[in-house]
Enzyme design. Structure first.
Site, PDB file in Angstrom:
ATOM      1  CG  ASP A 144      -6.118  -3.037   2.099  1.00  0.00           C
ATOM      2  OD1 ASP A 144      -6.424  -2.848   0.912  1.00  0.00           O
ATOM      3  OD2 ASP A 144      -5.631  -2.160   2.829  1.00  0.00           O
ATOM      4  CG  ASP A 179      -2.079   0.718   1.225  1.00  0.00           C
ATOM      5  OD1 ASP A 179      -2.453   1.043   0.100  1.00  0.00           O
ATOM      6  OD2 ASP A 179      -2.681   0.999   2.270  1.00  0.00           O
TER       7      ASP A 179
END
Length: 904
Positions: free
Chosen positions: A529, A204
């Site tokens: 996620d 990320d």
């Protein structure tokens, strides 16, 4: 992230979107069990209260059902199979296979030893010497046979590497404990070993590679582009007042900048990070935002257009003292500037802002800012007359004819340690990819700053839309071949949705594009996620910014939210693998030598040169102590200088095989020399062919002592498994190793000098001790000789401990389903069922909302609900193949004729 509003609840628990994510993560098991029990109870006797409960719980039970039935088999069996699959790591698979092979070899050797001893004794006694079997001699013969059996068992005990599981456990437990200090909280033991094989990391951006502290670093105010925060005296007072009000009022009042918790630390940012950056800009201009908020409290705001991803802007309308209205707007510069028809000049007066002026500004201000990796935000305002009052619901007319106050460039600075950490990963053969929801220009600029991409390289930076367009066929289905064309070069995926992240991870893992299967690590912090973290081989969740769902789905939690901790995890993972290889190299050398010595000695001299108790002591040294000594080696930076091992790389490499056989040759040569000519060299009595209960001989004690000394010095050799020459490198960094080697040496002295009959030892003279140590020291010299021989020349050496692709899937899993559904198909079904469920939810929710709107009774909604329930149960009751075909048909409605769609 924050705001205010009114809410209507249409689904809770497993039926909500979060519930669906949780089910994807496999958290629906307990619910299923409860529903199962409830279902069974209700089958038997349904009374009024139970049927009422069933009505309330019907939707949830109905929606869990297809999920269960689609998995095939009973829920409990499924769960067992699943836990089995999760627990058995690649390393454990390789070790199990190797241990079984060694065990079988040991069993064969011990059986042959016993048979040869018994035959030799029988033939020698009754055939050659023609002795009759006398009843009074029976106890003596039985003792001989027992002795032969003990020798056989000893060979077996020494051959089986029972220290292997211990070495793995110690190594993993030690690593996990130490990783905690490196801010890696390991939730699943095998994750740290898997991390050593990682070939790709999908990271990320926000908070992992960057600090997640938005800061304004450039501004365009009053026709001037400031490359750093301007001096307040350079900004017109009218413009300054407008700017402070526009930022203070047009942001969530929950967003604040608080003083730092510790002296010298940065001020704390609370709330939306972008708004914090703008409020920080106000403070940097030596102004205060609190008075503006005090004059215009939240309840006095006339109208708020909250930020959403479509309009990419936020606006707040206030009523001025003269009853007229003023609207402050802020948002993505490319969108807000299009709606500006004026701009504030250096004197603080609005002047005309034409489309060509805008193009000029984009070219000279906004593009340079974006190229520096800045997020550009435009702050603007518009005044409205008090009458006629505008139609506030007509957003398109309201958000128009704005006057631009300023454009600012906000940066989320890259963490200082990240570029170095990424460079280490790349040098270690790990590809780092950035997957972010941010703008592609910002993402590319940050990727260059981090070192993920280097100008002039052949790489891809894609946006989520483009990525999906490239990987899907005409029907909108994802194709693995299309993903295989993209992922090897893909480095940045911008504007990506959670599904894109999951698709990319799954695509890389399932790819057969490379010889080795890719091992993918994923970092993430949000609930969205979760599925990607779960799908990855190793999921890293953020300990500070991470949500509970992300942490639950992860294998390792980064307690400091820092990318450089991942590098530490890679080092520890590779270290676990190396520690186990070191232990294997050492143990197998001892095994080979001990088994051959016991076997050959027994066959030639009818007695093993190494007695049972001595063998067990050697076994203790090489199993328990050696696993402690070699499995606790700390990792070094050199581990990051080589490529990942890969999942199907054998545990015992050619170099290790060369070391094992090389040292075995040295040890066997010296032990057999001592066995057959030792008594002449030391001028002592021979211990060969001694009667049954004769006292311990010096001859055999020297053999035992030399054998142990060689193992002790070979333990130092075993510290290096890649052909390095300096075996003493970093030896004092591991106090456990030094303690164990010295401790073993001390215990050996006690056993030899004072062991007596129990250990079959006779005390040795000082010169005999010196010879034993000297021969042991020869191991270190011999190790250097072996290191000189190039491994590439030894083509005949075989590697061992390799896992084939087939063996990676446990047998139970293959047997559990008669149809042998492959993983992809099972995933697909699961996805389709969740898709059904989502669809059912949405239909029900629309029905509920409509019912509320119309104020009608709930009858229609309930009828709809019951029909949905019956449809889903029909799907659940279909036989497996037909259910799959129906699922496939329903998952691509575009390709269905109207009649079929109606039937569905």
């Amino acid at each position: 992230m924050e705001g205010s509003g009114r809410m209507l609840v249409t689904a809770v628990g497993v039926n909500s979107q979060t519930g669906i994510i949780f089910t994807l993560l496999g958290a629906g098991g307990e619910e299923e069990e409860k529903k199962d029990k409830k279902g069974k109870m209700q089958d038997g006797n349904v009374d009024a209260s139970q049927s009422k409960a069933k009505q309330q719980d019907g939707a949830a039970a109905m929606e869990m059902q297809p999920l269960k039935s689609a998995e095939g088999g009973d829920a409990d069996d499924k769960k067992k199979a699943n836990t089995h699959k999760k627990e058995k790591s690649v390393l454990q698979g390789k070790l199990t296979k190797l241990a079984v092979q060694i065990g079988k070899a040991g069993l064969v050797m011990s059986a042959i030893t016993v048979i040869i001893l018994v035959l030799y004794f029988t033939v020698d006694t009754f055939v050659v010497n023609k002795k009759p079997w006398l009843p009074e001699c029976t106890p003596v013969y039985v003792q001989y046979f027992v002795k032969f059996f003990i020798i056989g068992v000893t060979v077996l005990v020494v051959a089986v590497p029972e220290g292997l599981p211990l070495a793995v456990t110690i190594s993993l437990a030690y690593s996990v404990k130490k990783m905690m200090k490196d801010n890696n909280l390991v939730r699943h033991l095998d994750a740290c070993e898997t991390m050593g094989n990682a070939t790709a990391i999908c990271s990320d951006k926000t908070g992992t590679l960057t600090t997640n502290r938005m800061t304004v670093v450039q501004a365009y105010i009053g026709d001037v582009h400031y490359k750093e925060i301007p001096d307040p005296s350079n900004v017109n007072t009218k413009t300054m007042e407008l700017l402070v009000n526009a930022i203070a009022i047009n942001s969530a009042y929950t967003t604040k900048i608080l003083p730092p918790e510790q002296e010298g630390a940065l001020p704390r940012q609370v709330g939306n990070k972008t708004e914090c950056g703008l409020l920080g800009f106000v403070l940097d201009l030596k102004q205060d935002y609190e008075p503006a908020r005090g004059q215009m409290p939240e309840e006095k705001l006339y109208k708020v257009y909250t930020f959403n991803s479509v309009r990419k802007s936020m606006s707040t309308v206030i009523r001025l003292p003269d009853e007229s209205f003023r609207m402050y707007s802020k948002g993505a510069s490319e969108i807000v500037l299009k709606k500006c028809c004026k701009i504030l000049s250096g004197a603080g007066e609005p002047r005309v802002f034409r489309p060509r002026d805008r193009d000029e500004m984009v070219k000279k201000v906004i593009e340079p800012m974006a190229c520096d990796g800045l997020r550009t935000i435009c702050v603007a305002y518009r005044d409205f007359p008090s009458s006629p009052e505008p139609d506030w619901d007509n957003e398109n007319d309201i958000l128009n004819d704005l006057t631009c106050i300023c454009v600012v460039g906000i940066e989320d600075p890259v963490r200082p340690e990240v570029p170095e950490a990424i460079r280490k990963c790349q040098r270690a053969g790990i590809t780092v990819r950035m997957v972010t929801g941010d703008n592609i220009n910002t993402a590319r600029a940050i990727a260059i700053k981090c070192g993920i991409i280097h100008p002039g390289e052949d790489f891809l930076c894609l946006e989520g839309k483009e990525f999906n367009r490239r990987i899907r066929n005409e029907k909108g289905e994802i194709e693995q071949e299309r993903i295989d064309k993209i992922w090897p070069k893909l480095r940045v995926l911008a504007r990506s949705s959670p599904t894109d992240k999951h698709t990319l991870v799954k695509g890389i893992i399932d790819s057969t594009h490379t010889e080795q299967r890719q091992v993918v690590a994923v970092t993430g912090d949000g609930t969205n996620d979760g599925p990607a973290l779960k799908k990855a081989d190793v999921g890293f969740a953020m300990g500070i910014a991470g949500t509970d769902v992300a942490k639950e789905a992860s294998d390792i939690i980064l307690t400091d939210d820092n990318f450089s901790s991942i590098v530490k995890a890679v080092m520890w993972g590779r270290n676990v693998y190396d520690s186990i290889s070191k232990f294997l190299q050492f143990q197998l050398t001892v095994n080979v030598v001990a088994v051959i010595v016991a076997f050959t000695g027994a066959c030639i001299t009818q007695d093993s040169p190494l007695k049972a108790v001595q063998m067990l002591w050697v076994n203790l040294i090489m199993d328990t102590f050696a696993s402690l000594a070699l499995a606790t080696e700390p990792p070094t930076e050199t581990l990051l200088l080589r490529k990942p091992y890969g999942r199907n790389k054998p545990l015992i490499s050619r170099t290790m095989m060369k070391n094992i056989l090389g040292h075995a040759v040295y040890q066997l040569t010296l032990i057999f020399t001592l066995l057959f000519v030792g008594e002449k060299m030391f001028q002592i009595d021979s211990g060969r062919n001694a009667p049954l209960h004769s006292p311990p001989s010096e001859h055999y004690t020297i053999i035992f002592n030399t054998f142990v000394m060689m193992q002790l010095f070979n333990e130092i050799n075993a510290r290096k498994i890649h052909g390095e020459r300096n075996v003493f490198d970093g030896i004092f960094r591991n106090p456990i190793f030094c303690t164990i080697v010295l401790g073993t040496f001390a215990i050996q002295i006690v056993i030899v000098q004072f062991g007596g009959k129990p250990f079959s030892c006779s005390p040795l003279q000082l010169d005999q001790w010196m010879w034993c140590i000297f021969i042991g020291l020869g191991e270190l010299v011999w190790g250097q000789v072996i290191a000189t021989i190039p491994t590439s020349r030894l083509k005949f050496l075989k590697e061992a401990g390799r896992l084939t692709q087939k063996e990676e899937i446990p047998e139970e899993e293959l047997n559990e389903d008669v149809e042998e559904i492959d993983h992809a198909e099972r995933e697909l079904r699961r996805g389709q069922i969740l898709w059904f469920r989502g669809l059912n939810r949405i239909q029900t929710q629309i029905e509920v909302v409509n019912t509320f709107k119309s104020g009608a009774s709930f009858q229609g909604a309930l009828r709809r609900q019951s029909s949905v329930t019956s449809q889903s149960q029909d799907v659940a009751n279909l036989s497996s193949p037909s259910r799959v075909s129906l699922s496939n048909a329903l998952s691509s409605p575009t390709s269905l004729p109207p009649a079929a769609a109606g039937q569905g």
